[in-house]
Motif scaffolding. Structure first.
Motif, PDB file in Angstrom:
ATOM      1  N   GLU A   1      -4.587 -10.462  45.744  1.00 42.55           N
ATOM      2  CA  GLU A   1      -3.863 -10.972  44.536  1.00 42.55           C
ATOM      3  C   GLU A   1      -4.928 -12.052  43.647  1.00 42.55           C
ATOM      4  O   GLU A   1      -5.724 -12.762  44.414  1.00 42.55           O
TER       5      GLU A   1
ATOM      6  N   LEU B   1      -5.798 -22.437  48.200  1.00 40.80           N
ATOM      7  CA  LEU B   1      -6.763 -21.184  48.876  1.00 40.80           C
ATOM      8  C   LEU B   1      -6.964 -21.378  50.186  1.00 40.80           C
ATOM      9  O   LEU B   1      -7.109 -22.316  50.621  1.00 40.80           O
TER      10      LEU B   1
ATOM     11  N   VAL C   1      -7.121 -14.273  41.601  1.00 38.88           N
ATOM     12  CA  VAL C   1      -7.269 -15.844  41.468  1.00 38.88           C
ATOM     13  C   VAL C   1      -7.811 -16.295  40.371  1.00 38.88           C
ATOM     14  O   VAL C   1      -8.703 -15.668  39.982  1.00 38.88           O
TER      15      VAL C   1
ATOM     16  N   GLY D   1      -9.348 -16.528  48.629  1.00 40.83           N
ATOM     17  CA  GLY D   1      -8.038 -16.192  48.096  1.00 40.83           C
ATOM     18  C   GLY D   1      -6.779 -16.741  48.419  1.00 40.83           C
ATOM     19  O   GLY D   1      -6.915 -17.741  49.144  1.00 40.83           O
ATOM     20  N   TYR D   2      -5.688 -16.308  48.402  1.00 37.53           N
ATOM     21  CA  TYR D   2      -4.345 -16.653  48.723  1.00 37.53           C
ATOM     22  C   TYR D   2      -4.085 -16.331  50.005  1.00 37.53           C
ATOM     23  O   TYR D   2      -4.735 -15.120  50.344  1.00 37.53           O
TER      24      TYR D   2
END
Length: 286
Positions: A106, A230, A108, A263-264
């Motif tokens: 996803e 994150l 960011v 990232g997530y």
């Protein structure tokens, strides 16, 4: 002959004393330019030796440095009850930090990444030289090329360089040389330490305690990433530095210290169920 046999041990003793004296004298007469007291012995790596040829260039004239002005400093002071509450909140936030290898693709916001790196750049450094470079990679092709370099070297590390004990210590964590997250993560942040600085006039500037300074900045970066939700995993790709430096077109004075996929967390992310040491095991109160 008897006299010679008696004198032989004496001569040997005298010769040893003279050689010892010369060795000590040579050590004591080293000039300050030949030593690097700001480089910790247990933190040295091959990059120190590899930059000897570079050190033959012209260095900054220390006598021409401008004096730094000092300004008033009065940060906000919190009441004790607020201090306690803020310290507890920050600990609770940081205690959730984990090394995460399952990262979502996803996107960011780039501005978030820029702000966390700005935060990392607030770290202290020897003589305020700020000896760090943060290379942010989002290009898919470059990320994949980084993965190929890392996995090639990591397989050799696991099979040959690291040894049975190191590999065995990592087995409970289920790590290996396959790094899929290097392709999947929206960002890779590669942190380079600058072993010396290059001024606008091309002269070189000494960067004192550059590895310690950059390591502190990395710690602040990890806290900043946790603050915005994150995740990452700290990666120190053994023997990958030179190839990655060339791939990213970094100058010879920069040496790779850390690689962070950012990232997530993926929806199905898992982490080892590890426990941290209690306070009494990490703090000594005198």
């Amino acid at each position: 002959m008897a006299a010679v046999s008696v004198l032989t041990p004496v001569l040997a003793l005298v010769l040893c004393m003279v050689m010892g004296f010369l060795a000590v004298r040579r050590r004591l007469t080293k000039t300050a330019a030949e030593t690097k007291p700001w480089v910790d012995e247990d933190l040295q790596d091959n990059s120190e030796a590899q930059t000897r040829d570079d050190e033959e260039g012209e260095w900054e004239d220390l006598n021409k440095q401008e004096e730094v002005a000092h300004v008033p400093y009065s940060p906000q002071r919190h009441p004790e009850d607020q201090m306690l509450h803020r310290s507890q909140q920050f600990y609770a936030l940081m205690n959730q930090r984990r090394s995460v290898r399952f990262i979502s693709p996803e996107p960011v916001p780039q501005e978030v990444i820029e702000n966390v790196i700005r935060t990392a750049g607030t770290g202290p450094s020897g003589a305020h030289t700020e000896p760090w470079t943060f290379v942010v990679v989002s290009d898919p092709d470059t990320k994949h090329r980084i993965r190929l370099i890392v996995e090639e070297e990591e397989e050799v590390n696991y099979r040959q360089r690291m040894g049975d004990k190191w590999v065995g210590d990592l087995e409970p964590l289920r790590t290996n040389w396959i790094k899929e997250y290097l392709d999947i993560t929206p960002y890779l942040i590669l942190i380079f330490k600058q072993t010396y600085g290059i001024l606008p006039d091309k002269k070189k500037r000494t960067h004192y305690y550059n590895e310690i300074s950059v390591s502190i900045a990395c710690g602040i970066l990890l806290a900043a990433l946790q603050n915005v939700g994150l995740v990452t995993v700290t990666s120190t790709p053994l023997n990958c530095g030179p190839k990655l430096r060339l791939l990213l077109k970094r100058p010879a004075n920069e040496k790779l210290l850390l690689l962070l996929p950012v990232g997530y967390p993926a929806n199905d992310a898992t982490v080892p169920d590890l426990k941290r040491k209690p306070l009494q095991d990490i703090m000594v109160l005198i």
